[in-house]
Design a protein around this motif. Structure first.
Motif, PDB file in Angstrom:
ATOM      1  N   ARG A 382      91.423 -22.801  56.918  1.00 19.86           N
ATOM      2  CA  ARG A 382      92.273 -23.580  57.626  1.00 19.86           C
ATOM      3  C   ARG A 382      92.947 -21.614  58.417  1.00 19.86           C
ATOM      4  N   ILE A 383      92.594 -21.383  59.717  1.00 21.71           N
ATOM      5  CA  ILE A 383      92.943 -20.257  60.590  1.00 21.71           C
ATOM      6  C   ILE A 383      94.027 -20.552  61.450  1.00 21.71           C
ATOM      7  N   ASN A 384      95.730 -19.855  60.828  1.00 24.61           N
ATOM      8  CA  ASN A 384      96.528 -20.406  61.041  1.00 24.61           C
ATOM      9  C   ASN A 384      96.716 -19.607  62.272  1.00 24.61           C
ATOM     10  N   TYR A 385      96.243 -18.440  62.438  1.00 20.65           N
ATOM     11  CA  TYR A 385      97.175 -17.887  64.110  1.00 20.65           C
ATOM     12  C   TYR A 385      95.716 -16.647  64.114  1.00 20.65           C
ATOM     13  N   ALA A 386      96.045 -15.794  65.067  1.00 18.92           N
ATOM     14  CA  ALA A 386      95.165 -14.068  64.791  1.00 18.92           C
ATOM     15  C   ALA A 386      96.161 -13.583  65.484  1.00 18.92           C
ATOM     16  N   THR A 387      96.129 -12.300  65.482  1.00 20.47           N
ATOM     17  CA  THR A 387      96.732 -11.440  65.787  1.00 20.47           C
ATOM     18  C   THR A 387      95.635  -9.958  66.438  1.00 20.47           C
ATOM     19  N   GLN A 388      95.899  -9.046  67.570  1.00 19.44           N
ATOM     20  CA  GLN A 388      94.900  -8.259  67.596  1.00 19.44           C
ATOM     21  C   GLN A 388      96.131  -6.866  67.266  1.00 19.44           C
ATOM     22  N   VAL A 389      95.941  -6.081  66.301  1.00 18.78           N
ATOM     23  CA  VAL A 389      96.597  -5.189  65.729  1.00 18.78           C
ATOM     24  C   VAL A 389      96.055  -3.498  66.532  1.00 18.78           C
ATOM     25  N   GLY A 390      95.401  -3.340  67.083  1.00 21.80           N
ATOM     26  CA  GLY A 390      94.079  -2.619  66.929  1.00 21.80           C
ATOM     27  C   GLY A 390      93.833  -2.344  68.525  1.00 21.80           C
ATOM     28  N   VAL A 391      93.264  -1.385  69.209  1.00 20.59           N
ATOM     29  CA  VAL A 391      92.227  -1.019  70.028  1.00 20.59           C
ATOM     30  C   VAL A 391      90.885   0.609  69.339  1.00 20.59           C
ATOM     31  N   LYS A 392      90.151   0.440  69.764  1.00 21.21           N
ATOM     32  CA  LYS A 392      89.356   1.786  70.071  1.00 21.21           C
ATOM     33  C   LYS A 392      88.712   1.656  68.281  1.00 21.21           C
ATOM     34  N   PRO A 393      88.380   1.003  67.706  1.00 23.47           N
ATOM     35  CA  PRO A 393      87.924  -0.529  68.747  1.00 23.47           C
ATOM     36  C   PRO A 393      88.598  -1.437  68.505  1.00 23.47           C
ATOM     37  N   PRO A 394      89.137  -2.657  69.097  1.00 27.19           N
ATOM     38  CA  PRO A 394      90.103  -3.629  69.149  1.00 27.19           C
ATOM     39  C   PRO A 394      89.318  -4.125  68.190  1.00 27.19           C
ATOM     40  N   THR A 395      90.691  -4.715  67.081  1.00 28.90           N
ATOM     41  CA  THR A 395      90.209  -4.665  65.496  1.00 28.90           C
ATOM     42  C   THR A 395      91.227  -5.693  65.856  1.00 28.90           C
ATOM     43  N   ILE A 396      91.095  -7.549  64.644  1.00 27.75           N
ATOM     44  CA  ILE A 396      91.908  -8.868  65.081  1.00 27.75           C
ATOM     45  C   ILE A 396      92.032  -8.857  63.681  1.00 27.75           C
TER      46      ILE A 396
END
Length: 440
Positions: A382-396
């Motif tokens: 079950r995926i509760n939620y997602a968030t992007q925490v960084g760039v270069k590289p994009p990290t989720i």
């Protein structure tokens, strides 16, 4: 900022690779286990006392016969002298000092770089007395270690970290795109650099960037500022290095670390070989935006199917980098050179792309609705939620009920859906799964 570089040097069979694996083992940065990534490496990353570093294992040289041993050892020492900030000189405490040890010591002593002797195979307390012999090689610091038991590694790394250079790379504004060219020998890297700069004719200056001999060449095109990052090692043409293709990896690493976009240069005339996969794999694992540049396309005999067939070969060989666009050109004739920098600018933008949390979660919800996660022993992810925490590289980060229920194939499915929705062309996309805490 480029990490300090440690090189492990020594004659054959002293345990260099064992120590290399010990150092990078628990400290190795998270690497995606994707198909096609070459795993036999000479280069890794580690961390000690909050200090990150890169480490080279020179033990990967094949020795064809007894008469090749001394040449091989000299080659390793030369590599370390050229590339490393700190050198770990491995010796065998059981065997004592050998003529090969003495020869390497003389080369390293003249190099005037920090050298720490690691006397391996100190597997018991009685063996510690054997360590003192190695002070006669002329270096102040000798540490007894055991690769088989893992003892003494912390003491060794503490001494290594003390010798890291206290320097920083040239800093550039955020809007400057830093580009590195990598590839095995004779793919045309130098010609490509000259073609890019010669075509633009707006070179700002040549800056000797760091103590590690990085050479930065800034220029501007259509209002966009760039820096081409090269290393002195990549420009050298010493036979000993050009004849040992594995070392093209070493020469590329410092440039990769500092780059935003990496151009993986392939010789269109010769085609793809295994070493190309090694080099590209390091750019991928470093999280850099990447473009495959097929050079010398002017000399390839072709028809209407040739480019498509070559592109398919690239996709087949580089399964872990399907996100990287392919540009065909000729540095010699300038054929299609005008297409390169627009693609560099595009993938640099994708490398820095940030998606808002609500939009990202809408995408994830749609993906789950279309293809729900499979069950595992009666339990379903079950995926509760997602968030992007960084760039270069994009990290989720995906917050879930149980990270162990995230199967690799389903993670790849989610990555494909995210790419389809937002692009991320030319950049790795890192997905990490975390357990949702009770109070979040």
């Amino acid at each position: 900022m480029a990490r300090p570089i440690i090189a492990i040097v020594g004659r054959p069979n002293v345990g260099k690779s064992t120590i290399f694996n010990r150092i990078i083992g628990d400290k190795l940065a998270i690497v995606e286990d994707k198909p096609g990534v070459t795993r036999d490496r000479l280069y890794g990353r580690g961390e000690w006392l909050d200090q990150e570093f890169s480490i080279i294992d020179t033990g990967g040289i094949e020795i064809e016969g007894e008469d090749e041993i001394m040449r091989s050892v000299r080659m390793q020492a030369e590599l370390a002298i050229e590339e490393a900030d700190v050198i770990v000189f491995m010796v065998d405490a059981k065997a004592g000092i050998t003529p090969a040890d003495s020869e390497v010591a003389q080369m390293l002593f003249r190099a005037k770089k920090p050298v720490i002797i690691a006397a391996n195979k100190v597997d018991n307390l009685q063996r510690f007395d054997d360590v003192y012999e190695f002070y006669s090689l002329g270096f102040e610091e000798v540490v007894g270690i055991s690769g088989s038991h893992g003892t003494g590694i912390g003491d060794l790394l503490e001494k290594v970290v003390e010798h890291f250079p206290d320097t920083q790379d040239e800093e550039y504004d955020e809007d400057v795109i830093k580009v590195a060219l990598i590839g095995r020998p004779n793919v045309g890297k130098s010609s490509l650099v000259n073609a890019i700069l010669g075509e633009e004719r707006v070179i700002v200056s040549d800056i000797a960037g760091t103590t590690r001999d990085a050479i930065d060449t800034p220029f501007e095109k259509d209002g966009q500022r760039y820096v081409i990052i090269d290393t002195a090692g990549m420009r050298k043409r010493g036979k000993v290095y050009e004849n040992t293709e594995k070392y093209s990896v070493m020469r590329a690493m410092k440039a990769i670390e500092r780059a935003d976009v990496v151009l993986v240069v392939i010789n269109g005339e010769e085609g793809i070989i295994e070493q190309d996969k090694h080099i590209a794999g390091y750019a991928h694992e470093a999280g850099k935006a990447a473009i495959f540049v097929v050079n010398k396309w002017d000399v390839v005999e072709k028809d209407e199917k040739t480019m498509h067939q070559f592109s398919q070969k690239i996709r087949d060989h580089f399964l872990f980098m399907t996100y990287a666009p392919i540009v065909y050109l000729s540095a010699k004739t300038k054929q299609k050179m005008h297409k390169l920098l627009p693609v560099v600018q595009q993938v640099a933008e994708q490398h820095s792309l940030r998606i808002s949390t609500n939009v990202l979660n809408d995408c994830i919800s749609d993906a789950v609705a279309i293809n729900p996660p499979p069950t595992d022993k009666g339990r379903r992810l079950r995926i509760n939620y997602a968030t992007q925490v960084g760039v270069k590289p994009p990290t989720i980060i995906l917050f879930v009920n149980d990270p162990e229920l995230m199967h690799f194939s389903y993670e790849r499915y989610l990555e494909n859906k995210i790419r389809a929705a937002f692009g991320f062309e030319g950049t790795p996309l890192r997905l990490f799964t975390r357990r949702k805490s009770e109070d979040s």
